[in-house]
Design an enzyme around this catalytic site. Structure first.
Site, short mmCIF file in Angstrom:
data_model
loop_
_atom_site.label_atom_id
_atom_site.label_comp_id
_atom_site.label_asym_id
_atom_site.label_seq_id
_atom_site.Cartn_x
_atom_site.Cartn_y
_atom_site.Cartn_z
N HIS A 257 0.85 -1.20 0.00
CA HIS A 257 0.00 0.00 0.00
C HIS A 257 0.88 1.23 0.00
O HIS A 257 1.95 1.23 0.60
CB HIS A 257 -0.91 0.02 1.23
CG HIS A 257 -2.09 0.89 1.06
ND1 HIS A 257 -2.04 2.25 1.26
CD2 HIS A 257 -3.35 0.60 0.65
CE1 HIS A 257 -3.24 2.76 0.99
NE2 HIS A 257 -4.05 1.79 0.61
N ASP A 308 -8.01 -5.44 -0.62
CA ASP A 308 -8.40 -6.31 -1.73
C ASP A 308 -8.11 -7.79 -1.47
O ASP A 308 -8.68 -8.65 -2.14
CB ASP A 308 -7.66 -5.89 -3.02
CG ASP A 308 -8.21 -4.61 -3.61
OD1 ASP A 308 -9.44 -4.47 -3.64
OD2 ASP A 308 -7.42 -3.74 -4.02
C1 LIG Z 1 -7.76 -0.54 -2.90
C2 LIG Z 1 -6.38 -0.44 -3.32
O1 LIG Z 1 -6.10 0.23 -4.27
S1 LIG Z 1 -5.21 -1.23 -2.38
C3 LIG Z 1 -3.91 -1.63 -3.52
C4 LIG Z 1 -4.35 -2.69 -4.48
N1 LIG Z 1 -3.25 -3.08 -5.36
C5 LIG Z 1 -2.60 -4.24 -5.22
O2 LIG Z 1 -2.85 -5.04 -4.32
C6 LIG Z 1 -1.54 -4.51 -6.25
C7 LIG Z 1 -0.24 -5.00 -5.61
N2 LIG Z 1 0.39 -3.91 -4.89
C8 LIG Z 1 1.12 -2.94 -5.54
O3 LIG Z 1 1.29 -2.96 -6.75
C9 LIG Z 1 1.71 -1.79 -4.71
O4 LIG Z 1 2.00 -2.23 -3.40
C10 LIG Z 1 0.80 -0.58 -4.68
C11 LIG Z 1 0.40 -0.15 -6.09
C12 LIG Z 1 -0.45 -0.86 -3.89
C13 LIG Z 1 1.53 0.59 -4.00
O5 LIG Z 1 2.52 0.96 -4.86
P1 LIG Z 1 3.74 1.93 -4.51
O6 LIG Z 1 3.50 2.69 -3.28
O7 LIG Z 1 4.04 2.68 -5.74
O8 LIG Z 1 4.90 0.89 -4.19
P2 LIG Z 1 5.88 0.29 -5.26
O9 LIG Z 1 5.15 -0.42 -6.35
O10 LIG Z 1 6.86 1.36 -5.67
O11 LIG Z 1 6.59 -0.80 -4.37
C14 LIG Z 1 7.70 -0.55 -3.50
C15 LIG Z 1 8.51 -1.83 -3.43
O12 LIG Z 1 7.72 -2.89 -2.87
C16 LIG Z 1 7.52 -3.91 -3.84
N3 LIG Z 1 6.11 -4.31 -3.82
C17 LIG Z 1 5.05 -3.48 -3.64
N4 LIG Z 1 3.92 -4.18 -3.66
C18 LIG Z 1 4.27 -5.46 -3.87
C19 LIG Z 1 3.54 -6.64 -3.99
N5 LIG Z 1 2.21 -6.64 -3.93
N6 LIG Z 1 4.21 -7.80 -4.20
C20 LIG Z 1 5.55 -7.81 -4.27
N7 LIG Z 1 6.30 -6.70 -4.15
C21 LIG Z 1 5.67 -5.55 -3.96
C22 LIG Z 1 7.85 -3.30 -5.19
O13 LIG Z 1 8.23 -4.24 -6.14
C23 LIG Z 1 8.96 -2.34 -4.81
O14 LIG Z 1 10.13 -3.08 -4.63
P3 LIG Z 1 11.57 -2.47 -5.00
O15 LIG Z 1 11.73 -1.28 -4.11
O16 LIG Z 1 12.50 -3.58 -4.70
O17 LIG Z 1 11.50 -2.09 -6.45
O1 LIG Z 2 -5.76 4.53 -0.78
C1 LIG Z 2 -5.28 3.92 -1.74
O2 LIG Z 2 -4.24 4.27 -2.35
C2 LIG Z 2 -5.89 2.66 -2.20
C3 LIG Z 2 -6.89 2.09 -1.25
O3 LIG Z 2 -6.57 1.39 -0.32
C4 LIG Z 2 -8.30 2.43 -1.47
O4 LIG Z 2 -8.61 3.21 -2.37
O5 LIG Z 2 -9.15 1.92 -0.71
#
Ligand SMILES: CC(=O)SCCNC(=O)CCNC(=O)[C@H](O)C(C)(C)COP(=O)(O)OP(=O)(O)OC[C@H]1O[C@@H](n2cnc3c(N)ncnc32)[C@H](O)[C@@H]1OP(=O)(O)O
Ligand SMILES: O=C([O-])CC(=O)C(=O)O
Length: 371
Positions: A257, A308
């Protein structure tokens, strides 16, 4: 000029709707744990739109207004038969259908607070019917009209399946709606605010937000979680599949997150519901697999499950088709989008940040024949 990739940490607006402070989520100052355990989705809608909980009569009035406004214009229902509904993703259909609803709203272009509030009620009510009607039409069934004496959660499940939900199903679905309703300045809410800050209409704001929610890094992750669980197939396969994904630096859907560091406070409620519902269904494997994935991922990385992750097995246990998971998120989040849209209008300024230019320096135009 300094840029922050993905606007991380940038505070882009003030808002009195929801807050995330030290990993605690509140709606208008009420802890999400308190609301998840006690509130109906309708109460939460009122809270988000009025910044206070409703009195009994106010709640009854909103419940009635929502139930009364769930039916859809016939043309919107008919349009589901104009494209190949079996191959279209329901989020793409929802994005277009909400936009289409605006074409049948006499007040769509009215820009005063009273008209915008009336539109908010209509959109919130009809979005439930849009998702359930889509699901029924694509499986060759007729849409089902809502029942005015049912709660929003029960009505959704009823319009989807044609059966009145059991008490535990209604409770689980209501809780999911409460937990997904708002979340500060997440990507889709920001999108909604940017759209209406041009003084575009409410339908434009919600349509834009649906587009942003659709992606797998945001709301689309819940469907991807179920896809992963289905592919893994059994508890015995979890360890090897997840370890391989982590070693390959693949993202595990439903984890991580941008804002939470210690963990998403909503996940535990859905985890509890997943445990209960999978047990009732006699399909504990979905819960057991989820818990094992959770243990492996959090054992190796600082990546707690987000909202999620456990919602996937909850919706699956409610017999909901997997590609409807994100539209359901949209049904709930519409309440938050609308709250933010109304708040944006009430104190508006165009949202227009800057970009740091990194392209070529000044060039001279060369006629096409000479290039
Ligand atoms: C309701 C919502 O929107 S909640 C989020 C729903 N999305 C997901 O579950 C998709 C999986 N999660 C992700 O892609 C990310 O954690 C996000 C999009 C939620 C947040 O993204 P950001 O804050 O931009 O984090 P970012 O993607 O830069 O990740 C930082 C580091 O953690 C790692 N990381 C983040 N999430 C994950 C994951 N789910 N699985 C494995 N590694 C991860 C990244 O690869 C990155 O590693 P690095 O520094 O070695 O390159
Ligand atoms: O806040 C965010 O970036 C994503 C999230 O968890 C939501 O929208 O519920």
């Amino acid at each position: 000029m300094t840029t922050t990739k993905g606007l991380e940490g940038v505070v882009a607006t003030q808002s009195a709707i929801s807050s995330i402070i030290d990993d605690t989520l509140t709606y208008v100052g009420y802890d999400i744990d308190d609301l998840a355990d006690n509130a109906s989705f309708e109460e939460v809608i009122y809270l988000l739109w009025h910044q206070r909980l409703p009195k009994k009569e106010e709640l009854a009035e909103l419940e009635q207004q929502l139930a009364d406004n769930m039916s859809l214009p016939q043309a919107v229902l008919d349009h589901y038969k104009t494209y190949d509904i079996k191959t279209v993703h329901p989020m793409a259909a929802l994005r277009s259908a909400v936009s289409m609803l605006g074409l049948f709203d006499d007040e769509a272009e009215e820009m005063n607070p009273e008209a915008n509030y009336r539109k908010a009620i209509r959109i919130q009510a009809k979005i439930a019917a849009l998702v359930t009607a889509f699901a029924r039409v694509r499986s060759g069934q007729e849409p089902i009209a809502p029942k005015s004496d049912l709660s929003f959660a029960a009505n959704f499940l009823y319009m989807l399946s044609g059966n009145l939900p059991a008490a535990i199903e209604e409770e689980a679905f209501n809780k999911a709606l409460v937990l997904h309703a708002d979340h500060e300045l997440n990507a889709s809410t920001f999108t909604a605010r940017v759209a209406v800050a041009t003084l575009s209409d409410v339908y434009s704001g919600v349509t834009a937000a649906i587009g942003a929610l659709k992606g797998p890094l945001h709301g689309g992750a819940n469907e991807q979680v179920m896809k992963m669980l289905t592919e893994i197939g059994s508890v015995d396969n979890v360890e090897s599949v997840i370890n391989k994904k982590l070693a390959n630096k693949e993202k595990i859907m439903g984890f991580g997150h941008r804002v939470y560091r210690k963990g998403d406070p909503r996940a535990k409620h859905l985890r509890d519901m997943s445990q209960k519902l999978t047990k009732i269904r006699g399909e504990e494997k979905w819960y057991d697999m989820s818990v094992k994935i959770d243990e492996i991922v959090t054992g190796q990385k600082v990546l707690p499950p987000n909202v999620d992750f456990y919602s996937a097995s909850v919706y699956h246990s409610l017999n909901i088709e997997h590609d409807l998971f994100t539209p359901i998120f949209a049904v709930s989040r519409t309440s938050g989008w609308l709250a933010h849209i109304l708040e944006q209008y009430s104190n508006n300024r165009l949202i227009r940040p800057r970009a740091e230019y990194i392209g070529p320096g000044m060039q001279t135009y060369v006629p096409v024949e000479e290039r």
